[in-house]
Design an enzyme around this catalytic site. Structure first.
Site, short mmCIF file in Angstrom:
data_model
loop_
_atom_site.label_atom_id
_atom_site.label_comp_id
_atom_site.label_asym_id
_atom_site.label_seq_id
_atom_site.Cartn_x
_atom_site.Cartn_y
_atom_site.Cartn_z
N GLU A 78 -8.51 -1.56 14.29
CA GLU A 78 -9.00 -2.51 13.29
C GLU A 78 -7.93 -3.56 13.01
O GLU A 78 -6.81 -3.22 12.64
CB GLU A 78 -9.32 -1.75 11.99
CG GLU A 78 -9.83 -2.66 10.90
CD GLU A 78 -9.72 -2.02 9.52
OE1 GLU A 78 -10.20 -0.88 9.35
OE2 GLU A 78 -9.13 -2.65 8.64
N ARG A 103 0.86 -1.20 0.00
CA ARG A 103 0.00 0.00 0.00
C ARG A 103 0.89 1.24 0.00
O ARG A 103 1.72 1.42 0.90
CB ARG A 103 -0.88 0.05 1.26
CG ARG A 103 -1.71 -1.19 1.52
CD ARG A 103 -3.06 -1.14 0.84
NE ARG A 103 -3.74 -2.43 0.95
CZ ARG A 103 -4.80 -2.65 1.70
NH1 ARG A 103 -5.33 -1.69 2.42
NH2 ARG A 103 -5.36 -3.84 1.73
N GLU A 157 0.99 4.11 1.15
CA GLU A 157 0.35 4.99 2.13
C GLU A 157 1.36 5.97 2.67
O GLU A 157 2.26 5.58 3.39
CB GLU A 157 -0.23 4.17 3.29
CG GLU A 157 -1.12 3.06 2.80
CD GLU A 157 -2.31 2.80 3.70
OE1 GLU A 157 -3.02 3.75 4.04
OE2 GLU A 157 -2.51 1.64 4.04
N HIS A 176 0.75 1.72 10.16
CA HIS A 176 0.72 1.51 8.71
C HIS A 176 2.11 1.21 8.16
O HIS A 176 3.08 1.84 8.56
CB HIS A 176 0.18 2.75 8.00
CG HIS A 176 -1.29 2.94 8.18
ND1 HIS A 176 -1.80 3.75 9.15
CD2 HIS A 176 -2.34 2.40 7.51
CE1 HIS A 176 -3.13 3.71 9.07
NE2 HIS A 176 -3.47 2.90 8.10
P1 AMO Z 1 -8.29 -3.72 4.37
O1 AMO Z 1 -7.83 -2.71 3.40
O2 AMO Z 1 -9.15 -3.25 5.51
O3 AMO Z 1 -9.15 -4.84 3.67
O4 AMO Z 1 -7.05 -4.50 4.96
C1 AMO Z 1 -7.22 -5.63 5.79
C2 AMO Z 1 -6.31 -5.55 7.00
O5 AMO Z 1 -4.96 -5.42 6.60
C3 AMO Z 1 -4.25 -4.61 7.50
N1 AMO Z 1 -3.68 -3.45 6.79
C4 AMO Z 1 -2.46 -2.93 7.04
N2 AMO Z 1 -1.50 -3.27 7.91
C5 AMO Z 1 -0.38 -2.54 7.92
N3 AMO Z 1 -0.15 -1.50 7.09
C6 AMO Z 1 -1.07 -1.12 6.18
N4 AMO Z 1 -0.83 -0.11 5.36
C7 AMO Z 1 -2.31 -1.85 6.13
N5 AMO Z 1 -3.43 -1.75 5.37
C8 AMO Z 1 -4.24 -2.73 5.80
C9 AMO Z 1 -5.21 -4.19 8.58
C10 AMO Z 1 -6.55 -4.34 7.88
O6 AMO Z 1 -7.60 -4.56 8.78
N6 AMO Z 1 -9.53 -7.02 0.80
C11 AMO Z 1 -9.89 -6.49 2.10
C12 AMO Z 1 -10.12 -7.58 3.11
C13 AMO Z 1 -11.31 -8.46 2.79
O7 AMO Z 1 -12.42 -7.94 2.69
O8 AMO Z 1 -11.11 -9.68 2.66
C14 AMO Z 1 -8.79 -5.54 2.56
O9 AMO Z 1 -7.68 -5.54 2.08
O10 AMO Z 1 -5.09 -5.08 9.66
#
Ligand code: AMO
Length: 435
Positions: free
Chosen positions: A358, A214, A216, A223
């Protein structure tokens, strides 16, 4: 091998036995007539005793050359000793220097002086020589093992989906473009599209533990630009409760597994694994909204970090560290989530929150081709870019749902770590591309 035994495999009962141990020099103590090397290996410490009169000149020469954190292999005999911390020590016959460490070291690895996060990450392999840091990654490995075992027990098939993809599923803003021969591609944000496609394949239940990317730019303690995503998808569900039931079971089994198997490492961290109270409450988004509004918080279509934290505190007071939030407004949720026709404006999406953050999100997916295309349009996406995905929905797609969970967040929260970077060996964020 340069080692016959790890520290953990030795005991006073082995008095007189010839062994070879190996590791890094943690400490050198020289009292003239008697010298000591404290050696560190994966599992603990080994005292090597060097009484001047009982060892060879070669051994004494070797001792004088040694620097802290050098790598040595020691062949000698186990000696029972009341004075030694372990109740035994090694009397060396031969010390072999395998690699001499430069001095001074770029950071303290004894755990006595705390280094800045950047210094630690720049010298990560040295950082890992600290007991508490190593303990986290031994435990992380057990989290993965626990998750995997929980999935095999539930008849899920482990799959590996492509990490270079033509389209992203989680919004355009966080995509990393990559040059793919003569076209542009992206690093995958999640295995979402592929795990769903597999629901039309008869594999029925799949899971994956793999990297997700990501872009981000947010510089937060939760993150990463590259994280490890634990995903599953299951077909023939009645509704999203089947997906939540499964997730709850997996979380509980994994935590129980780590609590049991990770005891020595948890002791080093001075932390126990708290098993969340079950059943996990399943609050609707509207319920959460009114709880937070009672606290004076204004909530939009989704929950912000501070909302999650505030809810975390309220739920903790009631004894819950894990709980679901379901029935989110569809507007804030991705195209692949199914809308709730009986409750217009809402969806079958849920999150699992853990210690006020989350941990996972998921839901029931839209498996009806026409409705899926409609949802793509509603979200401003060009369905032509998803033709490869949509094709899987045309020739028999069962109702299905699944989740994605961030492994680093799971480890961080379960172990009470302050920063997500403490839960990944070589973190990637906006500022870090090496090591
Ligand atoms: P989502 O975008 O909420 O959902 O991501 C799911 C989980 O992944 C983790 N996460 C991260 N951890 C660390 N750094 C990040 N930048 C980051 N982004 C996300 C979090 C988050 O809850 N496809 C959907 C899931 C699904 O519906 O099956 C998805 O990616 O713990």
């Amino acid at each position: 091998m340069k080692r016959s035994h790890y520290s953990i495999q030795l005991s006073p009962e082995m008095d007189g036995q010839r062994v070879t141990v190996a590791g890094w020099v943690y400490e050198l103590r020289d009292f003239g007539g008697i010298k000591f090397i404290i050696l560190r290996d994966k599992y603990g410490y080994i005292q090597v005793v060097i009484p001047k009169k009982k060892v060879s000149q070669e051994t004494l020469n070797c001792f004088s050359k040694l620097t802290k954190e050098s790598v040595i292999s020691v062949t000698g005999t186990v000696q029972k000793s009341e004075k030694a911390k372990n109740g035994w020590e090694i009397l060396p016959e031969k010390i072999e220097i395998l690699s001499l460490a430069e001095t001074p070291l770029p950071m303290d690895v004894s755990g006595k002086i705390e280094s800045e996060m950047d210094t630690r990450l720049d010298n990560r392999v040295l950082d890992l020589r600290q007991d508490k840091v190593r303990a986290v990654f031994m435990l992380r490995s057990l989290f993965v093992k626990g998750l995997r075992e929980a999935m095999y027990e539930r008849d899920f098939v482990e799959v590996h989906t492509p990490k270079i993809a033509a389209a992203g599923a989680e919004g355009g803003a966080s995509l990393f473009p990559v040059q793919y021969f003569d076209q542009w591609a992206f690093l995958t944000q999640s295995p979402q599209l592929y795990k769903q496609m597999l629901m039309a394949s008869t594999l029925d239940r799949v899971f994956e533990i793999g990297p997700a990317f990501r872009a981000e730019p947010s510089d937060t303690s939760r993150h990463l630009s590259e994280f490890t995503s634990f995903d599953y998808e299951m077909a023939y569900i009645t509704d999203y409760n089947d997906v939540m039931d499964t997730l709850e079971g997996i979380i509980l089994d994994t935590l129980e597994f780590v609590k049991k198997e990770g005891k020595p490492w948890l002791e080093i961290l001075e932390r126990d694994i708290e098993i969340p109270k079950s059943p996990f409450p399943r609050l609707t988004f509207e319920e959460v909204k009114s709880i937070l509004e009672e606290e004076g918080r204004k909530v939009g279509n989704d929950l912000g970090t501070e909302d999650e934290k505030a809810l975390g505190r309220i739920m903790a007071e009631k004894g819950y560290i894990a709980y679901f939030i379901k029935d989110y407004p569809e507007e804030g949720k991705p195209f692949y989530i199914m809308e709730n026709d009986e409750k217009p404006g809402y969806s079958f999406a849920f999150d699992l929150d853990y210690y006020g953050e989350e941990l996972a999100s998921g839901g029931q997916r839209e498996h009806r081709y026409d409705r899926l295309v409609e949802r793509m349009k509603k979200k401003g996406l060009n369905s032509n870019n998803f033709e490869f995905y949509l094709r899987a929905f045309k020739y028999g797609m069962p109702p299905h749902g699944g989740i994605g969970l961030g492994l680093e967040r799971f480890v961080m929260k379960a172990l009470g770590l302050k920063n997500i970077r403490d839960a990944v060996i070589f973190p990637r964020d906006q500022w870090r591309l090496v090591p």
